[in-house]
Write an enzyme that holds these catalytic residues in place. Sequence first.
Site, PDB file in Angstrom:
ATOM      1  CG  ASP A 146      61.366 -29.298  62.135  1.00  7.69           C
ATOM      2  OD1 ASP A 146      61.475 -28.763  63.257  1.00  7.69           O
ATOM      3  OD2 ASP A 146      61.543 -28.678  61.075  1.00  7.69           O
TER       4      ASP A 146
ATOM      5  CG  ASN B 177      64.846 -24.803  51.149  1.00 10.65           C
ATOM      6  OD1 ASN B 177      64.026 -24.542  52.027  1.00 10.65           O
ATOM      7  ND2 ASN B 177      65.436 -25.988  51.067  1.00 10.65           N
TER       8      ASN B 177
ATOM      9  CG  HIS C  57      62.578 -25.905  54.785  1.00  8.11           C
ATOM     10  ND1 HIS C  57      63.891 -26.335  54.781  1.00  8.11           N
ATOM     11  CD2 HIS C  57      62.475 -25.129  55.892  1.00  8.11           C
ATOM     12  CE1 HIS C  57      64.521 -25.852  55.830  1.00  8.11           C
ATOM     13  NE2 HIS C  57      63.699 -25.116  56.518  1.00  8.11           N
TER      14      HIS C  57
ATOM     15  CD  GLU D 276      64.657 -29.499  52.872  1.00  4.45           C
ATOM     16  OE1 GLU D 276      64.244 -28.355  52.628  1.00  4.45           O
ATOM     17  OE2 GLU D 276      65.795 -29.736  53.306  1.00  4.45           O
TER      18      GLU D 276
HETATM   19  C1  GLP Z   1      64.923 -24.988  60.179  1.00  8.34           C
HETATM   20  C2  GLP Z   1      63.633 -25.580  60.685  1.00  8.34           C
HETATM   21  C3  GLP Z   1      62.459 -24.865  60.109  1.00  8.34           C
HETATM   22  C4  GLP Z   1      62.657 -23.368  60.265  1.00  8.34           C
HETATM   23  C5  GLP Z   1      63.851 -22.951  59.473  1.00  8.34           C
HETATM   24  C6  GLP Z   1      64.059 -21.464  59.442  1.00  8.34           C
HETATM   25  O1  GLP Z   1      65.292 -25.490  58.957  1.00  8.34           O
HETATM   26  N1  GLP Z   1      63.500 -26.962  60.406  1.00  8.34           N
HETATM   27  O2  GLP Z   1      61.301 -25.293  60.763  1.00  8.34           O
HETATM   28  O3  GLP Z   1      61.521 -22.699  59.831  1.00  8.34           O
HETATM   29  O4  GLP Z   1      64.929 -23.577  60.095  1.00  8.34           O
HETATM   30  O5  GLP Z   1      65.174 -21.105  60.193  1.00  8.34           O
HETATM   31  P1  GLP Z   1      65.585 -19.653  60.576  1.00  8.34           P
HETATM   32  O6  GLP Z   1      64.501 -19.120  61.421  1.00  8.34           O
HETATM   33  O7  GLP Z   1      66.860 -19.840  61.342  1.00  8.34           O
HETATM   34  O8  GLP Z   1      65.774 -18.900  59.320  1.00  8.34           O
END
Ligand code: GLP
Length: 243
Positions: free
Chosen positions: A67, A136, A138, A143
């Site tokens: 993404d 959440n 995702h 989302e």
């Molecule tokens: C972002 C990314 C996701 C990732 C998520 C988790 O939102 N778009 O792809 O999995 O963060 O983040 P973290 O590893 O900082 O908890």
Amino acid sequence: MIISLCDDPDAVADLAAQRVVDLLHDRPRAVLGLPTGRTPVLMYDRLVEAHAADGLDFSQVTTFNLDEFVGIGESHPGSYRAYMRRYLFDRVNLSAGRGLVLDGLAPDPEAECLRFETLIDAAGGLDLLILGLGANGHVGFNEPGDSLQAETHVMTLLTPSREANAVFFDDDVSQVPVRAMTMGMGTILKARRLLLLATGAGKAATITAAVQGLVTTHLPASFLQLHAGVEVICDSEAAAGLR
Ligand code: GLP
């Protein structure tokens, strides 16, 4: 679904990196799907170490990121392309043009999503897609909501997701873009193998629901239950609720 339990985030990083190392040894031209966020940082460190110490070769590898934010480019430190350069691309011998990230500054984001999807198909699909987990539920930026989209698409981000990403924007949530482009749930499920990484107590309830709960669009990660080749790698804190 295989669940690999690790003691701590270091062990998660070791195991996740080992999966990549093994794949690249078997398949030097592998096509990888890569995540951002805090969780995979240690894994990228391990891969950089494996490149420096053991000559792990990325020269024929192609990578596609899950993404990217809409409206910022690689010169912005909060962009996922900047993240990837910081943690991986500039530290290994990935060939120029082989580290593919959606272009956040593309004038037509919808067309950019289509272009990206076409590039993944042209590369022969993803051999291994590594995923983080949003608190959440995702994955990528798919989302939770009443529906999911199959292909790479533009998504309006929910407030919790913007808050979770504020760390990459001077801890100022107002600077986090409102929209992002993300591989779709279908794109994700088409990958031949999936690794889902989760660390820390903040992910425990989500990982439990995703792995052992109902498959629902309100928890996009639960759709990973439908894939035959998923390995969940989590530390003891994230695994605390698993039966
Ligand atoms: C972002 C990314 C996701 C990732 C998520 C988790 O939102 N778009 O792809 O999995 O963060 O983040 P973290 O590893 O900082 O908890």
